[in-house]
Design an enzyme around this catalytic site. Structure first.
Site, PDB file in Angstrom:
ATOM      1  N   SER A   1       0.908  -1.029   0.291  1.00 25.84           N
ATOM      2  CA  SER A   1      -0.142  -0.031   0.133  1.00 25.84           C
ATOM      3  C   SER A   1       1.025   1.248   0.064  1.00 25.84           C
ATOM      4  O   SER A   1       2.231   1.309   0.571  1.00 25.84           O
ATOM      5  CB  SER A   1      -0.853   0.314   1.320  1.00 25.84           C
ATOM      6  OG  SER A   1      -1.196   1.095   1.780  1.00 25.84           O
TER       7      SER A   1
ATOM      8  N   TYR B   1      -1.985  -0.747  10.368  1.00 25.64           N
ATOM      9  CA  TYR B   1      -2.265  -1.350   8.930  1.00 25.64           C
ATOM     10  C   TYR B   1      -0.715  -0.740   7.976  1.00 25.64           C
ATOM     11  O   TYR B   1       0.182  -1.328   7.450  1.00 25.64           O
ATOM     12  CB  TYR B   1      -3.230  -0.395   7.727  1.00 25.64           C
ATOM     13  CG  TYR B   1      -3.683  -0.794   6.703  1.00 25.64           C
ATOM     14  CD1 TYR B   1      -3.025  -2.316   6.528  1.00 25.64           C
ATOM     15  CD2 TYR B   1      -3.041   0.111   5.958  1.00 25.64           C
ATOM     16  CE1 TYR B   1      -3.343  -1.977   4.493  1.00 25.64           C
ATOM     17  CE2 TYR B   1      -2.642  -0.138   4.207  1.00 25.64           C
ATOM     18  CZ  TYR B   1      -3.727  -1.072   3.631  1.00 25.64           C
ATOM     19  OH  TYR B   1      -3.867  -1.495   2.513  1.00 25.64           O
TER      20      TYR B   1
END
Length: 261
Positions: free
Chosen positions: A141, A154
């Site tokens: 990401s 995350y």
């Protein structure tokens, strides 16, 4: 990558980018092995592919279980053929503020995002290096570029994936295996639906999959989209911490700030 009927294995295929990419690959003539924990969603996916003349075979799997991962790869290669392309997309997201941070919240995110990917790599690398062929795309990401508010867990798991892929890329290239890292920004999926803040350059999933698919057919190490958001975060990385952290503080969700105050 030029021929059809190659075997593609996609994890996290029951929703979001993984699901849309599985359908795109099937439509383009690839034979897709789709894995996820939700059996019913995988069956729907296989039916949808069949209705458009493609092939998706469901292989239900929890990637946090290493023995199951190895068994699934062995089944796929026994029943469908050698995996030519693996897209490791399984992941989850848990936004937290500092006062909400606990090891208990972090553990399942790292177990799925990082260790789940590691289990897949362990099952794939030996097989692909023995054949001197294969392509692996690890989905991380843009949140792995720099620590962003609410992304301590995350973003940390995705930063670990980016670092691991950077380390493995030269080694695997010598063995005839291409390794890519995929760094999406905000894409409209069930995961981003959790966000309670404005998401810059939010992409529709079909647009994201177009960029993903093109990247898989390139020699680039990094596949990233949307490009403008990627460039913004790259620039953020180059700034002095004092300035960069002041800028990221501006992205704190307002309601969260009040709750934390």
């Amino acid at each position: 990558m030029s021929g059809t009927k190659q075997i593609v294995w996609i994890t996290g295929a029951s929703s979001g980018i993984g699901r849309a990419l599985a359908l795109r690959m099937a439509r383009e003539g690839y034979r897709v092995a789709a894995s996820a924990r939700r059996v019913a969603e995988l069956e729907k996916l296989a039916q949808e592919a069949a209705a458009m003349g493609g092939e998706i075979v469901a292989y239900p799997l929890d990637t946090t279980k290493p023995e199951d991962v190895n068994d699934s790869v062995q089944r796929i290669e026994s029943e469908m053929g050698p995996v030519s392309i693996a897209v490791l997309c399984a992941g989850t997201y848990e936004p937290v503020l500092a006062r909400e941070l606990t090891a208990a919240k972090a553990r399942p995110v790292f177990e799925l995002n990082f260790m789940g990917t590691m289990h897949c790599l362990e099952a794939l690398i030996g097989r692909m290096t023995a054949r001197k062929a294969g392509r692996i795309a690890v989905v991380a990401s843009l949140a792995g570029y720099f620590g962003l508010p609410t992304s301590a867990i995350y973003g940390g798991s995705k930063a670990a994936l980016i670092n691991m892929a950077e380390a493995l890329r030269p080694d695997l290239a010598r063995e005839g295996v291409a390794l890519q890292i995929v760094n999406p920004g905000f894409v409209k999926t069930p995961l981003t639906d959790k966000n309670e803040f404005p998401m810059p350059f939010l992409m529709e999933v079909d647009d994201a999959v177009d960029a993903f698919y093109r990247g898989l057919h390139s020699d680039r190490f990094e596949i990233t989209f949307p490009r403008r958001f990627s460039l913004m975060l790259r620039f953020l990385q180059m700034l002095p911490y004092g300035l960069a952290l002041r800028l990221t503080a501006l992205t704190m969700p307002k309601d969260k700030e009040r709750a934390a105050g």
